[in-house]
Enzyme design. Structure first.
Site, PDB file in Angstrom:
ATOM      1  N   LYS A   1      -9.531  -3.728  -2.540  1.00  0.00           N
ATOM      2  CA  LYS A   1      -8.112  -4.073  -2.402  1.00  0.00           C
ATOM      3  C   LYS A   1      -7.911  -5.587  -2.302  1.00  0.00           C
ATOM      4  O   LYS A   1      -6.967  -6.129  -2.860  1.00  0.00           O
ATOM      5  CB  LYS A   1      -7.499  -3.360  -1.197  1.00  0.00           C
ATOM      6  CG  LYS A   1      -7.267  -1.872  -1.455  1.00  0.00           C
ATOM      7  CD  LYS A   1      -6.437  -1.211  -0.377  1.00  0.00           C
ATOM      8  CE  LYS A   1      -6.167   0.256  -0.742  1.00  0.00           C
ATOM      9  NZ  LYS A   1      -5.358   0.941   0.270  1.00  0.00           N
TER      10      LYS A   1
ATOM     11  N   ASP B   1      -7.361  -1.902   4.387  1.00  0.00           N
ATOM     12  CA  ASP B   1      -6.389  -2.918   3.955  1.00  0.00           C
ATOM     13  C   ASP B   1      -6.646  -4.269   4.623  1.00  0.00           C
ATOM     14  O   ASP B   1      -6.089  -5.283   4.211  1.00  0.00           O
ATOM     15  CB  ASP B   1      -4.950  -2.485   4.309  1.00  0.00           C
ATOM     16  CG  ASP B   1      -4.543  -1.206   3.598  1.00  0.00           C
ATOM     17  OD1 ASP B   1      -5.038  -0.977   2.480  1.00  0.00           O
ATOM     18  OD2 ASP B   1      -3.749  -0.443   4.160  1.00  0.00           O
TER      19      ASP B   1
ATOM     20  N   THR C   1      -2.919   1.527  -4.496  1.00  0.00           N
ATOM     21  CA  THR C   1      -3.312   2.790  -3.865  1.00  0.00           C
ATOM     22  C   THR C   1      -4.665   3.236  -4.394  1.00  0.00           C
ATOM     23  O   THR C   1      -5.065   2.874  -5.503  1.00  0.00           O
ATOM     24  CB  THR C   1      -2.249   3.881  -4.139  1.00  0.00           C
ATOM     25  OG1 THR C   1      -2.685   5.112  -3.550  1.00  0.00           O
ATOM     26  CG2 THR C   1      -2.050   4.103  -5.634  1.00  0.00           C
ATOM     27  N   GLY C   2      -5.348   4.015  -3.590  1.00  0.00           N
ATOM     28  CA  GLY C   2      -6.591   4.631  -4.044  1.00  0.00           C
ATOM     29  C   GLY C   2      -6.305   5.934  -4.763  1.00  0.00           C
ATOM     30  O   GLY C   2      -7.223   6.588  -5.279  1.00  0.00           O
TER      31      GLY C   2
ATOM     32  N   ASP D   1      -1.674  -0.569   6.063  1.00  0.00           N
ATOM     33  CA  ASP D   1      -1.776   0.028   7.398  1.00  0.00           C
ATOM     34  C   ASP D   1      -3.163   0.546   7.762  1.00  0.00           C
ATOM     35  O   ASP D   1      -3.331   1.136   8.817  1.00  0.00           O
ATOM     36  CB  ASP D   1      -0.767   1.176   7.540  1.00  0.00           C
ATOM     37  CG  ASP D   1      -1.147   2.371   6.670  1.00  0.00           C
ATOM     38  OD1 ASP D   1      -1.988   2.204   5.765  1.00  0.00           O
ATOM     39  OD2 ASP D   1      -0.613   3.466   6.906  1.00  0.00           O
TER      40      ASP D   1
ATOM     41  N   ASP E   1       0.882  -1.160   0.000  1.00  0.00           N
ATOM     42  CA  ASP E   1       0.000   0.000   0.000  1.00  0.00           C
ATOM     43  C   ASP E   1       0.926   1.217   0.000  1.00  0.00           C
ATOM     44  O   ASP E   1       1.952   1.217   0.684  1.00  0.00           O
ATOM     45  CB  ASP E   1      -0.870  -0.017   1.263  1.00  0.00           C
ATOM     46  CG  ASP E   1      -1.808   1.166   1.324  1.00  0.00           C
ATOM     47  OD1 ASP E   1      -2.505   1.410   0.330  1.00  0.00           O
ATOM     48  OD2 ASP E   1      -1.827   1.855   2.357  1.00  0.00           O
ATOM     49  N   LYS E   2       0.599   2.252  -0.792  1.00  0.00           N
ATOM     50  CA  LYS E   2       1.561   3.339  -0.996  1.00  0.00           C
ATOM     51  C   LYS E   2       1.784   4.207   0.249  1.00  0.00           C
ATOM     52  O   LYS E   2       2.896   4.365   0.731  1.00  0.00           O
ATOM     53  CB  LYS E   2       1.113   4.233  -2.163  1.00  0.00           C
ATOM     54  CG  LYS E   2       2.078   5.401  -2.421  1.00  0.00           C
ATOM     55  CD  LYS E   2       1.677   6.208  -3.630  1.00  0.00           C
ATOM     56  CE  LYS E   2       0.584   7.195  -3.318  1.00  0.00           C
ATOM     57  NZ  LYS E   2       1.051   8.347  -2.522  1.00  0.00           N
ATOM     58  N   THR E   3       0.697   4.771   0.756  1.00  0.00           N
ATOM     59  CA  THR E   3       0.838   5.809   1.780  1.00  0.00           C
ATOM     60  C   THR E   3       1.279   5.248   3.117  1.00  0.00           C
ATOM     61  O   THR E   3       0.671   4.328   3.642  1.00  0.00           O
ATOM     62  CB  THR E   3      -0.494   6.552   1.954  1.00  0.00           C
ATOM     63  OG1 THR E   3      -0.931   6.985   0.684  1.00  0.00           O
ATOM     64  CG2 THR E   3      -0.329   7.749   2.873  1.00  0.00           C
TER      65      THR E   3
END
Length: 713
Positions: free
Chosen positions: A577, A600, A549-550, A596, A396-398
């Site tokens: 996801k 997720d 990512t969203g 996180d 997940d990116k962030t």
């Protein structure tokens, strides 16, 4: 993403229009984990109950209590055992009833200490999936029956296995306790999700408000949600406006403005104002309940795999059963019933080596201890075993590959003003603001050692920006909504620059002095320096790296290109996801998911290995088999290396444990009896103890594995 877009492109709840957004223009995944909620509602480790596999329904405390009592009872059983006394060459004291100490205490041990294995063995027999429980149950049952036959002098057999029964039960209880203490339970995920809901709500009545249990709410009720309180159910705001923290649902920590007519979701928090909300969905119909169902389904789908120790135990069960039958038939054909019974019982009792009970738990305990020292918390035994087989790590990116907080990236200023001067003015105006973006601008100014002019009369303009007075002039800092309100237009050169910034997903803020645009600054979610190293090292180990990512496609692609990521999934709905994980699995790939947020959780549970970033939410951590206490993505490498090393140790230990059997069982069966070589029960027991010591020492070698993320290459 256009420079004024602020909302998540595919959020399950409708986002406000840009001109309602605070500091409109910010990247929707820009904010980090500062506002993630921690509730601490998971069950405590000592009473952790396993819901799947060989430990189904058993708590850590149960195995611990049974182990200590069994160990205490085992001491007199072993001491008074004639076979053990003969082995060590001493004479146990004799007094009236002393001969009945091993049978009496051995029976208590069999019933009390052996009950989890007897029940588990019965369950494995019913499902036709023999494993560790059935192997142990068979060995202790045969030892129990044979020992009573010997004690009661039935058939004149010399099969006094009381001491072997006692030690086997004690060691197996110890192994299961060690393993369960080292690991956690996936069930805590659902508990943590439920903990996001308040127990009570303030329902609006004609006479004011009344406090009622959340379960009493019904669609159509109006509730009062105060600042700092959680939404008790899904609904629509009918009065008031507040900034809501929706991180537990969307995974994005920044607050979003919700006003009359906007939908709000159960579990989210009104951070600054009180609002009245008309309830539209309660209980099982809420978005949070939907996530709970996804987590439960995903956990069920990933709990069917059989662990390595169970596969070894299944092999030994079949091996021992066949060997026992062949032994009995062979000795009967040789015309010796007593010898047939003696040999068969010996084969079945020693078929379950003590070492097998410790082979895997010791490796897991040392692995989890070593991993914990570098901030990798392993909760699930299968996660440790599966990580070595992973084909792709889905980040997940962030907050994982990126810092999850805005950082000043670029500055452009009109002629006559230097970038440093523009930054000093912007920082002066923002210095009294607590907003993430404001802090990023002020932080950048301090890093450059700038002297800030004095700003007075600070005020925040919700959804547009902030303003303050500098040297008697009104200076404002804000996004596109501010320019529209002031009816100002950028120069062509500035517009070209800011469009490029927005095109890669940056937040763009303009600095306006009166009716003149002085310049603009861009802020982006900074990529962690460790991320590049993590991606390269994973790829060097033959593992692909994917990003999910969203966020908008261009933002995700920019991060993916900068890090050299193999595959990028952008603009993914929070609820979808886990579908992306399923898609990768459908391609034959084994997936480790790193995330996180609550959104997720289903993906973490569905992946072969779920890895939660420790700064994330409780639910993500409960859904995952592995938790990274810090935010260093290189810790995933530590997990890969540990998994490979521990799996090797597990195999080595199983070879020692089962290899002893493959040699000892035929000898116990009497295949070399014609040559005068027969393995006596006492000799078998000594060899069994030796293999247990070897296994314990071999597991200790795991401590040599280097796991510090900063040293991973």
């Amino acid at each position: 993403m256009t420079e004024h877009s602020h909302h998540h492109p595919h959020s399950p709840v409708r986002e406000p229009e840009p001109d309602h957004a605070h500091h409109a223009g910010h990247n929707p995944e820009m904010y980090g984990d500062q506002h993630k909620q921690h509730h601490g509602h998971g069950p405590d480790d000592d009473h952790m109950v396993h819901s799947h596999g060989q430990h189904a329904g058993h708590s850590t405390a149960m195995f611990k209590d049974r182990f200590w009592l069994t160990l205490a009872l085992s001491v007199p059983v072993v001491f008074f055992s004639p076979m053990f006394a003969h082995l060590l060459g001493y004479m146990p004291p004799e007094f009236p009833g002393s001969a009945w100490i091993p049978p009496a205490l051995g029976t208590v041990i069999f019933i009390y200490g052996g009950m989890p294995f007897l029940k588990g063995g019965l369950s494995e027999l019913k499902t036709r999936k023999p494993g560790m429980m059935l192997l142990i149950a068979m060995a202790i049952s045969v030892a129990f029956i044979a020992s009573w036959a010997t004690s009661l002098r039935i058939g004149n057999f010399d099969l006094d296995f009381w001491w072997e029964l006692a030690l086997l039960v004690a060691i197996m209880l110890l192994g299961h306790w060690i393993e369960m203490r080292a690991l956690g339970s996936a069930q805590g995920a659902l508990d943590a999700l439920a903990a996001l809901l308040p127990d009570e709500a303030e329902r609006v009545t004609p006479n004011g408000t009344e406090t009622v249990p959340v379960t009493d709410l019904a669609p159509g009720d109006v509730v009062l949600v105060r600042s700092g309180a959680r939404m008790p159910a899904d609904g629509t705001i009918v009065e008031g406006q507040a900034e809501f923290d929706e991180s537990m649902i969307t995974g994005e920590s920044k607050t979003v403005v919700r006003g009359p007519g906007d939908p709000v979701v159960a579990g989210t928090v009104a951070t600054d104002n009180t609002v009245r909300v008309r309830i539209t969905a309660v209980g099982e119909d809420t978005a949070l309940a939907g996530i709970q169902r996804l987590v439960a389904e995903a956990q069920a789908s990933s709990s069917k795999a059989q662990a390595l120790a169970d596969r070894a135990a299944a092999f030994l069960f079949y091996f021992a059963t066949i060997a026992g039958v062949v032994t009995f038939i062979a000795w009967i054909l040789l015309g010796s019933l007593p010898e047939a019974v003696t040999r068969t019982v010996t084969v079945l009792v020693i078929a379950c080596p003590h070492a097998l009970g410790l082979a895997i738990p010791l490796v897991i305990a040392i692995s989890t201890e070593q991993a914990a020292r570098v901030g990798v918390l392993i909760k699930n035994r299968m996660a440790l075993e599966r990580m070595r087989t992973v084909d792709v790590v889905l980040f997940d990116k962030t907050g994982t590959l990126t810092k999850g907080e805005p950082e000043l990236k670029d500055i452009t200023a009109v002629d006559g003003i230097t970038p440093r001067e523009l930054l000093a003015v912007a920082a002066a105006v923002e210095s009294d603001s607590e907003h993430h973006v404001a802090r990023a601008i002020v932080r950048a100014a301090h890093h450059q050692g700038l002297d800030l002019p004095t700003a007075t009369g600070f005020s925040s303009m919700t959804g547009r920006g902030v303003r303050a007075m500098i040297d008697g002039r009104t200076v404002q800092v804000g996004g596109p909504a501010l320019l529209r309100e002031l009816d100002l237009t950028e120069t062509d050169a500035m517009a070209t620059t800011t469009r490029q910034w927005a095109g890669r997903g940056a937040a763009v803020l303009h600095v306006v002095d009166g009716d003149r645009i002085l310049g603009a600054v861009s802020l982006e979610d900074a990529i962690r320096p460790e991320s590049r190293q993590a991606v390269k090292a994973l790829q060097a180990r033959g593992i692909k790296v994917a990003l999910i990512t969203g966020d908008a496609r261009q933002v995700a692609d920019a991060v993916g290109a900068e890090l050299g990521i193999d595959e990028v999934f952008a603009e993914v709905l929070p609820a979808d996801k886990d579908k992306k994980v399923a898609q990768l699995q459908a391609r034959g790939l084994k997936v480790a998911m790193v995330g996180d947020g609550v959104n997720d959780s289903p993906a973490l549970a569905r992946a072969e290995v779920g890895i939660a970033i420790g700064a994330g939410t409780d639910v993500a951590m409960e859904s995952a088999g592995v938790i990274l206490a810090g935010n260093d993505p290189r810790a995933v490498l530590s997990m890969v290396d540990l998994s490979r090393a521990s799996y090797t140790k597990m195999w080595q230990n199983l070879i020692w444990a089962t290899g002893y059997n493959i040699i000892a069982v035929p000898l116990a069966a009497g295949v070399l009896a014609f040559a005068g070589v027969v393995l006596s029960p006492a000799t078998g027991a000594v060899l069994m103890s030796a293999s247990t010591i070897v296994v314990a020492l071999n597991a200790q070698l795991l401590r040599r594995v280097k796991l510090n993320p900063s040293q991973v290459r």
